[in-house]
Design an enzyme around this catalytic site. Structure first.
Site, short mmCIF file in Angstrom:
data_model
loop_
_atom_site.label_atom_id
_atom_site.label_comp_id
_atom_site.label_asym_id
_atom_site.label_seq_id
_atom_site.Cartn_x
_atom_site.Cartn_y
_atom_site.Cartn_z
N TYR A 101 6.71 -62.34 71.04
CA TYR A 101 7.76 -63.20 70.50
C TYR A 101 8.58 -63.75 71.65
CZ TYR A 101 11.89 -64.57 67.73
OH TYR A 101 12.93 -65.26 67.14
N ASP A 142 8.49 -63.07 80.20
CA ASP A 142 9.60 -63.04 79.26
C ASP A 142 10.13 -61.61 79.25
OD1 ASP A 142 11.34 -62.84 77.18
OD2 ASP A 142 10.05 -63.79 75.68
N LYS A 191 19.49 -60.48 75.94
CA LYS A 191 19.85 -59.16 75.45
C LYS A 191 20.78 -58.41 76.44
CE LYS A 191 16.42 -59.15 71.94
NZ LYS A 191 15.06 -59.64 71.89
C1 LIG Z 1 14.68 -61.13 71.45
C2 LIG Z 1 13.65 -61.82 72.21
C3 LIG Z 1 13.65 -63.21 72.39
C4 LIG Z 1 14.61 -64.10 71.68
O1 LIG Z 1 15.94 -63.88 72.05
P1 LIG Z 1 17.10 -64.36 71.06
O2 LIG Z 1 18.35 -64.07 71.83
O3 LIG Z 1 16.95 -63.57 69.80
O4 LIG Z 1 16.92 -65.81 70.82
C5 LIG Z 1 12.71 -63.76 73.22
N1 LIG Z 1 11.80 -63.01 73.84
C6 LIG Z 1 11.75 -61.67 73.70
C7 LIG Z 1 10.73 -60.89 74.44
C8 LIG Z 1 12.65 -61.04 72.86
O5 LIG Z 1 12.58 -59.71 72.69
#
Ligand SMILES: *Cc1c(COP(=O)(O)O)cnc(C)c1O
Length: 437
Positions: free
Chosen positions: A146, A241, A273
């Protein structure tokens, strides 16, 4: 012992009158596990307190950000101080370079960066700059990874998409995803084949170096190194990511944790995060020659009214400062606590005759209810999600709040210790028994 959720049920009903599903992010609605989601009033350290006066051991940490525990005093103080000076200016502040310097100390590969307000924005913008820099359109992502909810990345995207069993999202035109190649994770041959099929057309490979959004899935030995070599060979950018694993696996995230094995750094990295300490912050950054393609220096446009927001920068600075200062103690303790929880529950599951596969790295983990090894989305999807739902419900009723989906990672914070390990194991004993009967 039975907890009451009456007040939360009322609040949920009220919220449903105004918000679709009563929520602002789908998995919060608990549809995959059933029951009423508790409405939180406050949190401190390792605990969440809800509107019915229940206390829960928090095992999802706001989906990752709360590495140091809730209401971490230095972050609270920094946010208070910043708020007194006005919440936003729409002009530059010294705090942006201050936080950038801390990010770079953790992530030497991030030579230049830009702050945004979410992980979604960070990934969306990283893809744009990768396409702008290379002049290529195709991107490779992996099933179960994701990268936020930008159109081009919502293909076989894990997290809520996996939780609800939908292949992608309505409202995303086929034209928007026609350049997105979604391949199985941990499969280098699939990546080689995609490059062979689209010579000089693939701008980048984006991945979660440890997957968290299909539950926790680790890279197989040689996988990250292989991706680094293939992308180098074909002139494509490698994007890590690290929105979830950044500052969680180590101060320098996956690229520090797996440094020896990778034998090279990614070209771009996205963060979120933890970097905001619970406030909305995302970061994308990496090679200076790539990042300098961004406006105002270059032709790739990207902007944000609240980007570099002073409250968010203050929270981030307090959080990263504490991480850099305490890393020698923080990470070993996190791993020790997580190991105690994970191994304790695995033992209890075995006693109940429950087939469970545990994937863990650092302070993140997933209990998959399957006898299979879980190395990609297909193997994660062999999990008994009905069993997970019963287990989740049983844990919540016993005061432990797990992420409400089989396809999400659980997190331990630095505020968790022996007391919380005992609480989790005690709850799991009852919840596992209840889940099989
Ligand atoms: C949470 C997450 C996102 C998206 O971040 P948001 O702040 O919710 O938009 C993207 N990549 C990874 C790996 C994530 O865990």
């Amino acid at each position: 012992m039975a907890l009451s959720f009456a007040r939360s049920a009322q609040l949920q009903q009220r919220a449903e009158g105004f918000l679709p599903g009563g929520v602002d992010s789908p998995v919060r609605a608990f549809r995959a596990v059933g029951g009423h989601p508790p409405f939180v009033e406050r949190a401190e350290g390792a605990y969440l307190f809800d509107a019915d006066g229940n206390r829960f051991v928090d095992m999802f940490g706001s989906w990752g950000p709360m590495l140091l525990g809730h209401a971490f005093p230095p972050a609270v103080a920094a946010i208070r101080e910043a708020a007194g000076k006005s919440a936003s200016f729409g002009a530059s502040t010294a705090a942006e370079a201050d936080l950038a310097e801390l990010v770079q100390r953790c992530y030497p590969s991030v030579q230049k960066m830009r702050f945004v307000s979410s992980g979604t924005e960070a990934c969306m913008s990283a893809i744009r700059v990768a396409r702008g820099f290379t002049g290529r359109n195709f991107i490779i992502k992996f099933e179960g990874c994701y990268h936020g909810h930008a159109d081009a990345l919502l293909v076989k995207a894990g997290s809520g998409i996996a939780t609800f069993g939908i292949p992608g999202s309505a409202g995303v035109p086929a034209e928007t995803v026609m350049h997105t190649l979604a391949l199985p994770y941990n499969d280098l041959a699939a990546v080689e084949a995609a490059f062979a099929a689209h010579p000089d057309q693939i701008a980048c490979v984006i991945l979660e170096p440890v997957v968290g959004n299909a539950g926790t899935i680790l890279p197989e030995p040689g996988y990250l190194k292989g991706l680094r070599e293939i992308t180098w060979k074909h002139g494509a950018l490698l994007i890590f990511d690290e929105v979830m694993v950044g500052f969680r696996l180590a101060a320098g995230g996956a690229q520090e944790f797996f440094a020896e094995e990778i034998g090279g750094l990614p070209d771009l990295t996205t963060l979120g995060k933890i970097v905001g300490g619970g406030l909305p912050v995302g970061v994308f950054g990496g090679r200076a020659d790539v990042m300098d393609c961004l406006a105002p220096l270059g032709p790739v446009y990207q902007a944000g009214t609240l980007s570099g927001n002073p409250l968010a920068m203050a929270a981030g600075i307090a959080t990263l400062s504490a991480i850099l200062e305490g890393q020698a103690e923080i990470y070993p303790k996190l791993e020790e606590t997580t190991t105690a929880i994970v191994e304790g529950v695995a033992k209890l599951a075995a006693q109940e005759g429950i087939a469970m596969t545990t994937n863990m790295v650092g302070s993140m983990f997933t209990w998959f209810f399957t006898p299979q090894r879980v190395t990609d989305f297909a193997s994660a999807a062999t999990s008994d999600t009905a069993m997970f739902a019963r287990f989740h419900r049983g844990m919540l009723e016993r005061g432990v709040w797990l992420p409400p989906s089989q396809y999400e990672a659980a997190f331990v914070s630095a505020a968790h210790g022996e007391v919380e390990v005992e609480l989790v194991l005690e709850a799991a004993k009852g919840a596992l028994k209840a889940a099989v009967s």
